[in-house]
Design an enzyme around this catalytic site. Structure first.
Site, short mmCIF file in Angstrom:
data_model
loop_
_atom_site.label_atom_id
_atom_site.label_comp_id
_atom_site.label_asym_id
_atom_site.label_seq_id
_atom_site.Cartn_x
_atom_site.Cartn_y
_atom_site.Cartn_z
N LYS A 1 -9.49 -9.70 -9.95
CA LYS A 1 -10.73 -9.70 -9.20
C LYS A 1 -11.53 -8.43 -9.43
O LYS A 1 -10.98 -7.36 -9.69
CB LYS A 1 -10.44 -9.83 -7.69
CG LYS A 1 -10.14 -11.24 -7.23
CD LYS A 1 -10.07 -11.28 -5.71
CE LYS A 1 -9.89 -12.69 -5.19
NZ LYS A 1 -9.88 -12.74 -3.72
N LYS B 1 0.81 -1.22 0.00
CA LYS B 1 0.00 0.00 0.00
C LYS B 1 0.85 1.27 0.00
O LYS B 1 0.45 2.29 -0.56
CB LYS B 1 -0.94 0.01 1.20
CG LYS B 1 -2.06 -1.02 1.11
CD LYS B 1 -2.99 -0.93 2.31
CE LYS B 1 -4.15 -1.90 2.19
NZ LYS B 1 -5.09 -1.81 3.34
N LYS C 1 -13.49 -2.88 -5.62
CA LYS C 1 -14.26 -1.75 -5.11
C LYS C 1 -13.71 -0.42 -5.60
O LYS C 1 -14.39 0.59 -5.56
CB LYS C 1 -14.22 -1.75 -3.57
CG LYS C 1 -15.04 -2.83 -2.92
CD LYS C 1 -14.90 -2.80 -1.41
CE LYS C 1 -15.57 -1.59 -0.81
NZ LYS C 1 -15.53 -1.62 0.68
#
Length: 327
Positions: free
Chosen positions: A192, A111, A195
């Site tokens: 995937k 991140k 969001k």
């Protein structure tokens, strides 16, 4: 019953992959376990948030979870920041965790790699996550392999705390949840559904209108051949559609592959199955959105239940550590 806990951040909206991969398991688990589901808004602020948008997103997520089937009368649904013991225990556990342990966390490295500013909270948030878990005497944490390192850290910190102060905290177990559908992006079926995809055509949001769902699925990437076969490596797009249809209808992707010999009928049936699956969720969400006070009441009740347990845990922690009681 064993006590389980699964949290979710109020960032982005909820998509089909969240529903089929995780939320359906949560809905089932609430009837067989003591289930705690915090909306972890404190974790969300490790990156800058617009205050009004965060507040709206938190309420909206609660409504979405309830619309998807979480029942506040059965499980404990609450907002993390409504229970101040989360941050109190996090500080205690930060004083128990090692700097080297946190530095080795894979998600922090991933991140922070492309960020110009990395806040201290992003570095220490695994300890807050540990506090989220042990605050409620959680027995089992159902998470995927990508979160295994975090649960191992939680266990290490908890065991170290107990070694110093006595058997104060419950050491949780990691459990791989029952396999939900592995829902991939409709336009990039090798990754995937996400969001963070914004308005990307490869993501189906739970509140998408039926015609939008149909359009996205009918435009889903397949391949240049016509054979319908479940093979994630060779035919990822077709396999993704079979997986979605199977999860929506209670069938297996391999069995469904034998039913179809062309992509068109597969896409049409997949689209209609998803539209039917999402219809009651969209209807319930509309009802909840029209009466936000109902959601606020549910969250207040959840925070009350969570707060009683959290206060008892922190009481044990304070006594064990020798903090002077307030008179």
């Amino acid at each position: 019953m064993q006590r389980i806990l699964s949290g979710i951040q109020p960032s982005g909206d909820v998509h089909l992959g969240n529903l089929l991969g995780a939320l359906q398991n949560w809905v089932a688990d609430q009837h067989t376990h003591e289930s705690f589901h915090p909306i972890v808004d404190l974790h969300a602020v490790t990156v800058p948030q617009d205050p009004r948008e965060l507040q709206a997103a938190t309420l909206r997520l609660a409504q979405m979870l309830m619309a998807a089937g979480l029942d506040p009368d059965v499980c404990v649904l609450f907002v993390q920041s409504h229970v101040p013991e989360h941050t109190q225990l996090a500080w205690v556990l930060e004083c128990t965790a090692g700097f080297g342990e946190l530095r080795r966390m894979h998600q922090f490295k991933d991140k922070s790699a492309d960020m110009d500013f990395v806040c201290a909270g992003l570095f220490t948030y695994p300890v807050l996550q540990a506090a989220d878990i042990v605050l409620y005497d959680t027995d089992v944490v159902p998470v995927g392999d990508d979160q295994r390192q975090h649960i191992e850290l939680t266990r290490d910190i908890t065991q170290r705390f107990n070694a110093r102060y006595g058997e104060v905290l419950v050491v949780p177990e990691h459990r791989i949840p029952p396999a939900g559908a592995r829902v991939m992006d409709l336009q990039e079926p090798t990754r995937k559904m996400s969001k963070s995809a914004g308005e990307a055509p490869g993501t189906i949001w739970l509140l998408d209108e039926p015609d939008v769902v149909r359009r996205k699925i009918r435009r889903a990437v397949t391949d240049s051949h016509s054979e319908v076969r479940f093979d994630r490596e060779a035919k990822p797009g077709v396999s993704n559609l079979l997986e979605i249809l199977g999860a929506a209808t209670g069938s297996t992707p391999r069995d469904l592959a034998d039913v179809y010999d062309r992509y068109g009928p597969l896409k049409n049936d997949c689209a209609e199955a998803v539209v039917e699956l999402l219809a009651p969720i969209r209807q319930r969400f509309a009802e909840l959105r029209a009466d936000p006070a109902e959601t606020q009441r549910a969250l207040a009740t959840g925070a009350g239940t969570a707060g009683e347990i959290a206060a008892a845990t922190m009481g044990r922690v304070r006594e064990a550590m020798g903090f002077l009681p307030r008179r």
